[in-house]
Design an enzyme around this catalytic site. Sequence first.
Site, short mmCIF file in Angstrom:
data_model
loop_
_atom_site.label_atom_id
_atom_site.label_comp_id
_atom_site.label_asym_id
_atom_site.label_seq_id
_atom_site.Cartn_x
_atom_site.Cartn_y
_atom_site.Cartn_z
CB VAL A 97 -84.30 14.54 -15.17
CG1 VAL A 97 -85.76 15.11 -15.11
CG2 VAL A 97 -83.90 13.18 -14.87
CB SER A 125 -93.91 13.58 -17.55
OG SER A 125 -93.27 13.25 -18.22
CB SER A 158 -97.49 16.70 -8.04
OG SER A 158 -98.72 17.11 -9.29
CB ALA A 174 -80.55 21.92 -28.61
CG HIS A 208 -99.62 24.42 -15.72
ND1 HIS A 208 -100.56 23.94 -14.77
CD2 HIS A 208 -98.67 23.54 -15.00
CE1 HIS A 208 -100.53 22.82 -14.26
NE2 HIS A 208 -99.84 22.27 -14.80
CB ALA A 266 -97.27 23.05 -23.15
#
Length: 539
Positions: free
Chosen positions: A91, A96, A100, A231, A463, A497
């Site tokens: 989305v 982000s 949370s 992509a 993460h 990241a």
Amino acid sequence: MSTPEELLQKTEFDYVVVGGGSAGAAVAARLSEDPDVEVALVEAGPDDRGQDVILRLDRWMELLESGYDWDYPIEPQENGNSFMRHARAKVMGGCSSHNSCIAFWAPREDIDEWEQRFGATGWNAETAYALYRRLEQNEDAGPDAPHHGDSGPVHLMNIPPEDPSGQALLDACEQAGIPRTRFNTGETVINGAGLFQINRQADGTRASSSVSYIHPILDRPNFTLLTDFRARELRIDADDVCTGVDVVDSVVGRTHALTARHEVIVSTGAIDTPKLLMLSGIGPAAHLEEHGVRVRVDSPGVGQNLQDHPEGVIQWEANKPLPQTSTQWWEIGIFTTTEDGLDRPDLMFHYGTVPFDMHTLRQGYPTTENGFCLTPNVTHARSRGTVRLRSRDFRDKPMVDPRYFTDPHDMRVMIAGIRKAREIVAQPAMAEWAGRELYPGAEVQTDEQLRDYITKTHNTVYHPAGSVRMGPADDPMSPLDPDLRVKGVRNLRVADASVMPELTTVNPNITTMMIGERCADLVKQARVSAGSAGASATA
């Protein structure tokens, strides 16, 4: 909402940003500040506007394994929970829009280490902290905090101290030798507990990168947002110049060629960025050849160095009714160390007033609708994993192998975390709240028992990072140089990241936005330098 075909009114731009997530939205917004450049932002998922389940932060847990989640399984783990899945947002706003919204500046030591230990010249705390201030408008980071940005796009706020069970937990932390603290003051918290800051607006809307960076600029005539375009492959010519990207629309599956006059910036995250690079011929040569992909750049570091914050869980029944409303149900963080001499904490907890049973229930552990938990996670896990192609078909999910707990350091810290959680909750301040320990259960005491429990039930804090790391020009295992440029290909950068040489101690989402801010600065500097060089050549 327009269909992908209706959105695609033009196909040539100065800059094409692939991925509208935490970093990509920041890159596109900042580049389009210059009215003389045309910028396209391409996102595989849908628009977030009008999607209440996305925009309401208190509904974030509904998004896991939903239609807004790429929902990547992991490869069988020799020392970890093979049932685990990596949630990656499908989305606008990326993770982000899916997380949370726990908002942290990384410790100064984290960012300085990127430069000093890993050779990412220019990436240091001084630079990063200036960008943190630029991107945020901070409601309150405490009386001793340095000046925070008051006009940045991302709104940060303190979680209000309204949950009585959470206040009791903070009292218990103090009784266990972990003092109350504020976060994002500019000081590294090595041993402390406090209410999080979150990137949320006052009305409860998440301050995602999409809400913060993109919603305000949708009317810019030089900015084009293309949602529902995935992509497929980067377009790289015979001179190893990236000239654009092939994208596939979600309605009829038609491939379209987007052209970038100057640069392409890939911001599809620590799992999909190495996948896209490898599908485009940039990666470990033998692996690409195995899948029939033409090798353009033999870059062995692409898909290597995958890092994460592995997370355990310990859950209690609550003796009293817990709050029925929350900002996002995970409102408190606890940091501490498991050994002496560390300059950063090696252990972090999130405190949740929810039944966190997504991996315990299948193992037969009891659950409850009125319980709280602590989730110890290893802030600097030493285990390293990989991202690999499953096939040369862009529609196939990649092979994600985090190799959890393959370094014994990580299990030692996690076991210590379960014991520390018990110590905190055993304090007098939690006596009226803490009922029966549901999992792992009071009878699970030895290191061997705890290791078995953690292996079967651990999760992730979602993460993933480090899989296309930046580093010195002469380091073959760093696919990027410190300016985020892909080595061996011109006019191609990465900003997400995946570029982190080492995952941050804390939740990395704000740092990922900061990476987007810095990438935009680097691209702008390159444009100015190219203009100056052109002017000199014609003088």
